[in-house]
Design a protein around this motif. Structure first.
Motif, PDB file in Angstrom:
ATOM      1  N   TRP A 133      37.668  42.404  39.781  1.00 17.86           N
ATOM      2  CA  TRP A 133      36.661  41.422  40.254  1.00 17.86           C
ATOM      3  C   TRP A 133      36.877  39.940  39.667  1.00 17.86           C
ATOM      4  O   TRP A 133      36.196  39.225  39.947  1.00 17.86           O
ATOM      5  CB  TRP A 133      35.308  42.254  39.449  1.00 17.86           C
ATOM      6  CG  TRP A 133      34.709  43.185  40.015  1.00 17.86           C
ATOM      7  CD1 TRP A 133      34.941  44.369  39.841  1.00 17.86           C
ATOM      8  CD2 TRP A 133      33.869  43.274  41.146  1.00 17.86           C
ATOM      9  NE1 TRP A 133      34.027  45.329  40.615  1.00 17.86           N
ATOM     10  CE2 TRP A 133      33.382  44.462  41.636  1.00 17.86           C
ATOM     11  CE3 TRP A 133      33.337  42.127  42.033  1.00 17.86           C
ATOM     12  CZ2 TRP A 133      32.688  44.789  42.896  1.00 17.86           C
ATOM     13  CZ3 TRP A 133      32.543  42.348  43.073  1.00 17.86           C
ATOM     14  CH2 TRP A 133      32.222  43.563  43.395  1.00 17.86           C
ATOM     15  N   TRP A 134      37.701  40.035  38.550  1.00 15.12           N
ATOM     16  CA  TRP A 134      38.069  38.535  38.163  1.00 15.12           C
ATOM     17  C   TRP A 134      38.935  37.864  38.842  1.00 15.12           C
ATOM     18  O   TRP A 134      39.373  36.624  38.416  1.00 15.12           O
ATOM     19  CB  TRP A 134      38.311  38.909  36.536  1.00 15.12           C
ATOM     20  CG  TRP A 134      37.156  39.235  35.788  1.00 15.12           C
ATOM     21  CD1 TRP A 134      35.917  38.743  35.255  1.00 15.12           C
ATOM     22  CD2 TRP A 134      37.026  40.825  35.421  1.00 15.12           C
ATOM     23  NE1 TRP A 134      35.188  39.219  34.602  1.00 15.12           N
ATOM     24  CE2 TRP A 134      35.872  40.767  34.818  1.00 15.12           C
ATOM     25  CE3 TRP A 134      37.654  41.898  35.395  1.00 15.12           C
ATOM     26  CZ2 TRP A 134      35.080  42.188  34.273  1.00 15.12           C
ATOM     27  CZ3 TRP A 134      37.336  43.093  35.274  1.00 15.12           C
ATOM     28  CH2 TRP A 134      36.191  42.953  34.642  1.00 15.12           C
ATOM     29  N   GLY A 135      39.648  38.285  39.627  1.00 14.94           N
ATOM     30  CA  GLY A 135      40.508  37.748  40.703  1.00 14.94           C
ATOM     31  C   GLY A 135      41.966  38.001  40.206  1.00 14.94           C
ATOM     32  O   GLY A 135      43.040  37.287  40.586  1.00 14.94           O
ATOM     33  N   ASN A 136      42.218  38.815  39.199  1.00 16.28           N
ATOM     34  CA  ASN A 136      43.280  38.826  38.581  1.00 16.28           C
ATOM     35  C   ASN A 136      44.220  39.754  39.555  1.00 16.28           C
ATOM     36  O   ASN A 136      43.676  41.040  39.925  1.00 16.28           O
ATOM     37  CB  ASN A 136      43.325  39.623  37.280  1.00 16.28           C
ATOM     38  CG  ASN A 136      42.722  38.741  36.080  1.00 16.28           C
ATOM     39  OD1 ASN A 136      43.077  37.548  36.281  1.00 16.28           O
ATOM     40  ND2 ASN A 136      41.949  39.372  35.574  1.00 16.28           N
ATOM     41  N   THR A 137      45.434  39.711  39.999  1.00 15.30           N
ATOM     42  CA  THR A 137      46.081  40.570  40.910  1.00 15.30           C
ATOM     43  C   THR A 137      47.276  41.086  40.190  1.00 15.30           C
ATOM     44  O   THR A 137      48.185  40.444  39.669  1.00 15.30           O
ATOM     45  CB  THR A 137      46.595  39.662  41.885  1.00 15.30           C
ATOM     46  OG1 THR A 137      45.328  39.146  42.732  1.00 15.30           O
ATOM     47  CG2 THR A 137      47.319  40.578  42.949  1.00 15.30           C
ATOM     48  N   ARG A 138      47.435  42.382  40.252  1.00 17.21           N
ATOM     49  CA  ARG A 138      48.516  43.209  39.660  1.00 17.21           C
ATOM     50  C   ARG A 138      49.774  43.186  40.831  1.00 17.21           C
ATOM     51  O   ARG A 138      49.689  43.811  41.912  1.00 17.21           O
ATOM     52  CB  ARG A 138      48.160  44.428  39.606  1.00 17.21           C
ATOM     53  CG  ARG A 138      49.581  45.345  38.998  1.00 17.21           C
ATOM     54  CD  ARG A 138      48.963  46.847  38.572  1.00 17.21           C
ATOM     55  NE  ARG A 138      50.367  47.403  37.983  1.00 17.21           N
ATOM     56  CZ  ARG A 138      50.686  48.491  38.455  1.00 17.21           C
ATOM     57  NH1 ARG A 138      50.029  49.310  39.046  1.00 17.21           N
ATOM     58  NH2 ARG A 138      51.705  49.162  37.714  1.00 17.21           N
TER      59      ARG A 138
END
Length: 164
Positions: A133-138
């Motif tokens: 949701w926070w836009g952090n991509t793994r």
């Protein structure tokens, strides 16, 4: 992101599997079989032009069977409720073949955005990313993932997969 040509025809389907799945789940790269336990699927809508993601809507009964029976619909991935490929699960299907270099970018949607913890990929789908949701991509995921990571567990809003 999905190429413009593919956006115009891309369709993805999520076949809902509600049976608990333990370690006896299909091996990596194996295509799933059978029909959805609840008889429903999620069908892709028009891709969002800004984000190039594909939103999904539920279809049940005969419409669901028709969506997954098409010859060009193939399994891309399977999402799981718990780490280690267990718990409730959902199959992800794509139209126009398995993954290629452009791949598929899917909005995970409710309820799976709040419960996905692991996943498997099928066919030519090899690389993948998940975004919270926070836009952090793994980044850097190759093949099946037995755990999406603490920052993405039960918080995956976008799933992208593509070939080598």
């Amino acid at each position: 992101m999905i190429g413009v040509r593919r956006l115009a025809r891309a369709v993805a389907v999520l076949a809902m599997g509600v049976a608990a799945v333990a370690t006896a789940a299909a091996p990596a790269g194996a295509a799933p079989g059978g029909t959805p336990a609840n008889g429903c699927v999620l069908v892709a809508q028009q891709p969002d032009e800004r984000t190039k993601t594909i939103a999904l809507v539920e279809r049940c009964g005969a419409a669901a069977a028709t969506e997954t029976a098409a010859a060009d619909v193939v399994a891309l991935a399977q999402y799981f409720e718990h780490a280690g490929w267990s718990g409730q699960n959902v199959y992800v299907y794509g139209a126009y073949g398995t993954c290629d270099r452009e791949g598929y970018t899917l909005s995970v949607g409710s309820p799976w955005s709040g419960m996905m913890s692991s996943y498997r990929v099928f066919g030519n789908c090899y690389y993948s990313t998940v975004t919270n949701w926070w836009g952090n991509t793994r980044y850097g995921a190759i093949g099946d993932q037995s755990y999406v990571g603490d920052s993405w567990n039960d918080d995956v809003v976008q799933f992208r997969t593509w070939s080598r």
